[in-house]
Design an enzyme around this catalytic site. Structure first.
Site, PDB file in Angstrom:
ATOM      1  N   GLY A  42       0.812  -1.217   0.000  1.00 17.54           N
ATOM      2  CA  GLY A  42       0.000   0.000   0.000  1.00 17.54           C
ATOM      3  C   GLY A  42       0.848   1.270   0.000  1.00 17.54           C
TER       4      GLY A  42
ATOM      5  N   GLU B  18       1.637   1.828  -3.531  1.00 17.62           N
ATOM      6  CA  GLU B  18       0.382   2.249  -4.182  1.00 17.62           C
ATOM      7  C   GLU B  18       0.018   3.689  -3.820  1.00 17.62           C
ATOM      8  OE1 GLU B  18      -1.522  -1.241  -2.549  1.00 17.62           O
ATOM      9  OE2 GLU B  18      -2.025  -1.927  -4.568  1.00 17.62           O
TER      10      GLU B  18
HETATM   11  N1  CO8 Z   1       2.397  -3.810   8.861  1.00 19.56           N
HETATM   12  C1  CO8 Z   1       2.547  -3.802  10.201  1.00 19.56           C
HETATM   13  N2  CO8 Z   1       3.718  -3.650  10.808  1.00 19.56           N
HETATM   14  C2  CO8 Z   1       4.820  -3.515  10.030  1.00 19.56           C
HETATM   15  C3  CO8 Z   1       4.738  -3.513   8.626  1.00 19.56           C
HETATM   16  C4  CO8 Z   1       3.448  -3.651   8.039  1.00 19.56           C
HETATM   17  N3  CO8 Z   1       3.242  -3.605   6.718  1.00 19.56           N
HETATM   18  N4  CO8 Z   1       5.972  -3.378   8.123  1.00 19.56           N
HETATM   19  C5  CO8 Z   1       6.801  -3.291   9.177  1.00 19.56           C
HETATM   20  N5  CO8 Z   1       6.118  -3.378  10.319  1.00 19.56           N
HETATM   21  C6  CO8 Z   1       6.623  -3.330  11.697  1.00 19.56           C
HETATM   22  C7  CO8 Z   1       7.313  -4.638  12.065  1.00 19.56           C
HETATM   23  O1  CO8 Z   1       6.370  -5.594  12.470  1.00 19.56           O
HETATM   24  C8  CO8 Z   1       8.222  -4.178  13.177  1.00 19.56           C
HETATM   25  O2  CO8 Z   1       7.445  -4.018  14.334  1.00 19.56           O
HETATM   26  P1  CO8 Z   1       7.976  -4.717  15.728  1.00 19.56           P
HETATM   27  O3  CO8 Z   1       9.227  -3.961  16.038  1.00 19.56           O
HETATM   28  O4  CO8 Z   1       6.854  -4.439  16.668  1.00 19.56           O
HETATM   29  O5  CO8 Z   1       8.218  -6.139  15.422  1.00 19.56           O
HETATM   30  C9  CO8 Z   1       8.615  -2.775  12.741  1.00 19.56           C
HETATM   31  O6  CO8 Z   1       7.629  -2.351  11.795  1.00 19.56           O
HETATM   32  C10 CO8 Z   1       9.957  -2.726  12.067  1.00 19.56           C
HETATM   33  O7  CO8 Z   1       9.961  -3.673  11.006  1.00 19.56           O
HETATM   34  P2  CO8 Z   1      11.120  -4.754  10.818  1.00 19.56           P
HETATM   35  O8  CO8 Z   1      11.712  -5.137  12.129  1.00 19.56           O
HETATM   36  O9  CO8 Z   1      10.570  -5.864   9.975  1.00 19.56           O
HETATM   37  O10 CO8 Z   1      12.182  -3.873   9.991  1.00 19.56           O
HETATM   38  P3  CO8 Z   1      13.257  -4.389   8.951  1.00 19.56           P
HETATM   39  O11 CO8 Z   1      14.109  -3.206   8.646  1.00 19.56           O
HETATM   40  O12 CO8 Z   1      13.913  -5.638   9.405  1.00 19.56           O
HETATM   41  O13 CO8 Z   1      12.404  -4.776   7.639  1.00 19.56           O
HETATM   42  C11 CO8 Z   1      10.717  -4.430   5.948  1.00 19.56           C
HETATM   43  C12 CO8 Z   1      11.724  -3.798   6.946  1.00 19.56           C
HETATM   44  C13 CO8 Z   1      11.488  -5.183   4.843  1.00 19.56           C
HETATM   45  C14 CO8 Z   1       9.926  -3.277   5.340  1.00 19.56           C
HETATM   46  C15 CO8 Z   1       9.814  -5.428   6.699  1.00 19.56           C
HETATM   47  O14 CO8 Z   1       9.275  -4.768   7.838  1.00 19.56           O
HETATM   48  C16 CO8 Z   1       8.656  -5.915   5.871  1.00 19.56           C
HETATM   49  O15 CO8 Z   1       8.827  -6.796   5.039  1.00 19.56           O
HETATM   50  N6  CO8 Z   1       7.449  -5.368   6.114  1.00 19.56           N
HETATM   51  C17 CO8 Z   1       6.233  -5.804   5.447  1.00 19.56           C
HETATM   52  C18 CO8 Z   1       6.170  -5.278   4.027  1.00 19.56           C
HETATM   53  C19 CO8 Z   1       4.913  -5.791   3.339  1.00 19.56           C
HETATM   54  O16 CO8 Z   1       4.710  -6.982   3.191  1.00 19.56           O
HETATM   55  N7  CO8 Z   1       4.069  -4.852   2.889  1.00 19.56           N
HETATM   56  C20 CO8 Z   1       2.839  -5.170   2.193  1.00 19.56           C
HETATM   57  C21 CO8 Z   1       1.708  -5.254   3.158  1.00 19.56           C
HETATM   58  S1  CO8 Z   1       0.203  -5.804   2.383  1.00 19.56           S
HETATM   59  C22 CO8 Z   1      -0.388  -4.417   1.646  1.00 19.56           C
HETATM   60  O17 CO8 Z   1       0.182  -3.357   1.694  1.00 19.56           O
HETATM   61  C23 CO8 Z   1      -1.679  -4.573   0.938  1.00 19.56           C
HETATM   62  C24 CO8 Z   1      -2.201  -3.244   0.432  1.00 19.56           C
HETATM   63  C25 CO8 Z   1      -3.688  -3.266   0.249  1.00 19.56           C
HETATM   64  C26 CO8 Z   1      -4.301  -1.905   0.154  1.00 19.56           C
HETATM   65  C27 CO8 Z   1      -3.824  -0.969   1.221  1.00 19.56           C
HETATM   66  C28 CO8 Z   1      -4.393   0.353   1.171  1.00 19.56           C
HETATM   67  C29 CO8 Z   1      -3.864   1.307   2.242  1.00 19.56           C
END
Ligand code: CO8
Length: 259
Positions: A110, A113
């Site tokens: 997102g 997007e």
């Molecule tokens: N949702 C919730 N929490 C998140 C997300 C997310 N998308 N991304 C990161 N966080 C949180 C982690 O859980 C973590 O929290 P905590 O410390 O409590 O565990 C904190 O942010 C830091 O993240 P990381 O420790 O994972 O940080 P890294 O530097 O190791 O990694 C990344 C960074 C690569 C970005 C990794 O966090 C990641 O892969 N995140 C998810 C990315 C993802 O899959 N995004 C797609 C989500 S689905 C989506 O967007 C569908 C869209 C539909 C329409 C939306 C309209 C608004």
């Protein structure tokens, strides 16, 4: 202005800058953030002293996507009936003033997007774009399959959406996803300078230019060309056209009208 919990809103002369501000979650987009963003964008669009808008995030993340923790237990019926998270998504593309996405760090799912729904993207050299939804067992839900494909073509969009890989800033610039890439330290200044340049032009011409370019994403070439011609004609009814052309002939800088 209404206090916000998930975004920051500043005005710098005629530019509004909205900063996504959920740093602990890498600016993951939840309902509350989307409601605030939508409210702020609508208010900026209606505010006559604002001429251009910047949406940005932190140095580490523009936005890491929809909030996965908030949607992990969602079921189809609830998602469908509530038009999940995308319920106010169209507000972004309905803004009539130019909107620049200034992207540093992750712009995923997102988040990518959201950047794509803006009018142009300026990226820091550490930017990473991606549609990793496939890794979560879903697909992009807020325009990724449509806008990303229009922006970078079918082959690259399929590659990114089917493999879930990220695209770095250099590849994003080569692919036409972003308009410019600058060093991270220069991102905020570059976006502000760009927004100020836009804000210095005639309000009607910048808004009509945006409307005409965005029509390429929806309409046939002939109807887009017809719209452009009529918009071009209508600008001859404005004081800004008289001033802009007179200034050129008189070899001076144009001063466009403030609404
Ligand atoms: N949702 C919730 N929490 C998140 C997300 C997310 N998308 N991304 C990161 N966080 C949180 C982690 O859980 C973590 O929290 P905590 O410390 O409590 O565990 C904190 O942010 C830091 O993240 P990381 O420790 O994972 O940080 P890294 O530097 O190791 O990694 C990344 C960074 C690569 C970005 C990794 O966090 C990641 O892969 N995140 C998810 C990315 C993802 O899959 N995004 C797609 C989500 S689905 C989506 O967007 C569908 C869209 C539909 C329409 C939306 C309209 C608004």
């Amino acid at each position: 202005m209404t206090p916000y919990n998930n975004i920051l809103l500043e005005t710098i002369d005629a530019v509004a800058r909205i900063t996504l501000n959920r740093p602990a979650q890498l600016n993951a987009l939840n309902d509350e953030l989307m409601d605030e963003l939508s409210y702020a964008l609508t208010a900026c669009d209606a505010n006559p002293s604002i001429a251009a808008i910047i949406i940005t995030g932190s140095d580490k993340a523009f936005a890491a996507g929809a909030d996965i923790k908030a949607m992990a237990n969602l079921d189809f019926e609830t998602a469908y009936l509530n038009n999940f998270i995308t319920r106010n998504w169209d507000t972004i593309s309905n803004v009539r003033k130019p909107v620049i996405a200034a992207v540093a760090g992750f712009a995923l799912g997102g988040g990518c997007e959201l950047a794509l729904a803006c009018d142009t993207i300026v990226a820091a050299d550490n930017a990473q774009f991606g549609q990793p939804e496939i890794k979560l067992g879903v697909i992009p839900g807020a325009g990724g399959t449509q806008r990303l494909t229009r922006a970078i073509g079918k082959a690259k969009a399929m590659d990114m959406i089917l493999t879930g890989r990220m695209m770095d800033a250099a590849e994003a610039e080569r692919s036409g996803l972003v308009s410019r890439v600058v060093p991270l330290a220069e991102l905020a200044g570059t976006a502000l300078k760009m927004a100020n340049i836009i804000a210095g032009y005639g309000r009607l011409s910048t808004m009509m230019a945006k409307e005409a370019v965005n029509l390429t994403q929806e309409a046939s070439l002939s109807s887009g060309l017809q719209f452009e011609r009529r918009a071009f004609h209508s600008l001859f009814a404005t004081a800004d056209q008289k001033e802009g052309m007179a200034a050129f002939i008189e070899k001076r800088k144009a001063t466009f009208k403030k609404p």
